[in-house]
Design an enzyme around this catalytic site. Sequence first.
Site, PDB file in Angstrom:
ATOM      1  N   HIS A  17      -7.648   0.741   1.820  1.00  0.00           N
ATOM      2  CA  HIS A  17      -8.724   1.453   1.111  1.00  0.00           C
ATOM      3  C   HIS A  17      -8.398   2.941   1.025  1.00  0.00           C
ATOM      4  O   HIS A  17      -8.543   3.569  -0.028  1.00  0.00           O
ATOM      5  CB  HIS A  17     -10.056   1.361   1.865  1.00  0.00           C
ATOM      6  CG  HIS A  17     -10.674   0.004   1.947  1.00  0.00           C
ATOM      7  ND1 HIS A  17     -10.934  -0.612   3.144  1.00  0.00           N
ATOM      8  CD2 HIS A  17     -11.127  -0.848   0.996  1.00  0.00           C
ATOM      9  CE1 HIS A  17     -11.525  -1.780   2.936  1.00  0.00           C
ATOM     10  NE2 HIS A  17     -11.643  -1.947   1.637  1.00  0.00           N
ATOM     11  N   LYS A  41     -24.593 -11.046   3.222  1.00  0.00           N
ATOM     12  CA  LYS A  41     -23.344 -11.031   3.988  1.00  0.00           C
ATOM     13  C   LYS A  41     -23.506 -10.160   5.221  1.00  0.00           C
ATOM     14  O   LYS A  41     -23.654  -8.943   5.122  1.00  0.00           O
ATOM     15  CB  LYS A  41     -22.222 -10.462   3.092  1.00  0.00           C
ATOM     16  CG  LYS A  41     -20.927 -11.240   3.177  1.00  0.00           C
ATOM     17  CD  LYS A  41     -20.040 -10.951   1.983  1.00  0.00           C
ATOM     18  CE  LYS A  41     -18.755 -10.245   2.336  1.00  0.00           C
ATOM     19  NZ  LYS A  41     -17.955  -9.885   1.160  1.00  0.00           N
ATOM     20  N   SER A 127     -10.051  -6.109   5.155  1.00  0.00           N
ATOM     21  CA  SER A 127     -10.908  -5.857   6.314  1.00  0.00           C
ATOM     22  C   SER A 127     -11.044  -7.114   7.161  1.00  0.00           C
ATOM     23  O   SER A 127     -11.024  -7.056   8.397  1.00  0.00           O
ATOM     24  CB  SER A 127     -12.300  -5.401   5.869  1.00  0.00           C
ATOM     25  OG  SER A 127     -12.215  -4.234   5.109  1.00  0.00           O
TER      26      SER A 127
HETATM   27  P1  ADP Z   1     -12.517  -6.928  -0.213  1.00  0.00           P
HETATM   28  O1  ADP Z   1     -12.384  -6.691  -1.693  1.00  0.00           O
HETATM   29  O2  ADP Z   1     -11.218  -7.319   0.461  1.00  0.00           O
HETATM   30  O3  ADP Z   1     -13.688  -7.754   0.188  1.00  0.00           O
HETATM   31  P2  ADP Z   1     -13.701  -4.408   0.018  1.00  0.00           P
HETATM   32  O4  ADP Z   1     -14.857  -4.879  -0.781  1.00  0.00           O
HETATM   33  O5  ADP Z   1     -14.038  -3.582   1.201  1.00  0.00           O
HETATM   34  O6  ADP Z   1     -12.807  -5.566   0.506  1.00  0.00           O
HETATM   35  O7  ADP Z   1     -12.654  -3.628  -0.862  1.00  0.00           O
HETATM   36  C1  ADP Z   1     -13.075  -2.820  -1.895  1.00  0.00           C
HETATM   37  C2  ADP Z   1     -11.945  -2.536  -2.820  1.00  0.00           C
HETATM   38  O8  ADP Z   1     -10.947  -1.772  -2.134  1.00  0.00           O
HETATM   39  C3  ADP Z   1     -11.194  -3.775  -3.307  1.00  0.00           C
HETATM   40  O9  ADP Z   1     -11.826  -4.343  -4.410  1.00  0.00           O
HETATM   41  C4  ADP Z   1      -9.874  -3.179  -3.681  1.00  0.00           C
HETATM   42  O10 ADP Z   1      -9.979  -2.543  -4.938  1.00  0.00           O
HETATM   43  C5  ADP Z   1      -9.683  -2.091  -2.631  1.00  0.00           C
HETATM   44  N1  ADP Z   1      -8.831  -2.545  -1.530  1.00  0.00           N
HETATM   45  C6  ADP Z   1      -9.169  -3.227  -0.419  1.00  0.00           C
HETATM   46  N2  ADP Z   1      -8.104  -3.434   0.369  1.00  0.00           N
HETATM   47  C7  ADP Z   1      -7.044  -2.870  -0.261  1.00  0.00           C
HETATM   48  C8  ADP Z   1      -5.643  -2.763   0.015  1.00  0.00           C
HETATM   49  N3  ADP Z   1      -5.112  -3.290   1.123  1.00  0.00           N
HETATM   50  N4  ADP Z   1      -4.871  -2.116  -0.879  1.00  0.00           N
HETATM   51  C9  ADP Z   1      -5.412  -1.607  -2.006  1.00  0.00           C
HETATM   52  N5  ADP Z   1      -6.710  -1.683  -2.330  1.00  0.00           N
HETATM   53  C10 ADP Z   1      -7.514  -2.305  -1.486  1.00  0.00           C
END
Ligand code: ADP
Length: 159
Positions: A17, A41, A127
């Site tokens: 992130h 959730k 995460s």
């Molecule tokens: P997830 O989409 O895995 O449930 P989040 O909602 O917290 O987790 O993630 C929000 C956004 O952050 C994702 O849609 C993606 O665009 C970005 N993101 C999450 N993890 C990564 C990563 N390892 N590398 C690049 N972008 C990421």
Amino acid sequence: MRRAVCPGSFDPITNGHLDIVARASRLYDVVHIAVMINKSKQGLFTVDERIALIEESVKDYGNVQVEAFHGLLVDYCKQRDIPAIVKGLRAVSDFDYELQMAQMNNGLSGVETLFIPTNPAYSFLSSSLVKEVAAWGGDISHLVPEVVLRELRQRLARP
Ligand code: ADP
């Protein structure tokens, strides 16, 4: 002022992130991090805890603002005059869903979605995977900000 938003659940924020937020913060004057509230959730961290962890992790960037939001992302964008959503793309598996979301959001309000290809060092990182590895005692020190590492260790040490 050119504004963009990085939305997500951030339970908790990872270096994946953070990499996307850092890159967006070099392209835009202000980057908003919207911690989207999903009542169905149950997370490991409360929304307030997630915000505190993010704020600590981005404190040196200078142009990043963090807040919680409950509702449609396009409404968040409209209320704050934000024309762009920035998302990281990890792998092809992200693409189908992200494309649908981007097209829906553009159709709803004209907001654009920009995709930043993930740093290959974080392309497997989420995460949920971090929480799972940490729960089994695996080393995640290279995958999350220091403050998240401390907090996860404390929580997992509790009986
Ligand atoms: P997830 O989409 O895995 O449930 P989040 O909602 O917290 O987790 O993630 C929000 C956004 O952050 C994702 O849609 C993606 O665009 C970005 N993101 C999450 N993890 C990564 C990563 N390892 N590398 C690049 N972008 C990421």
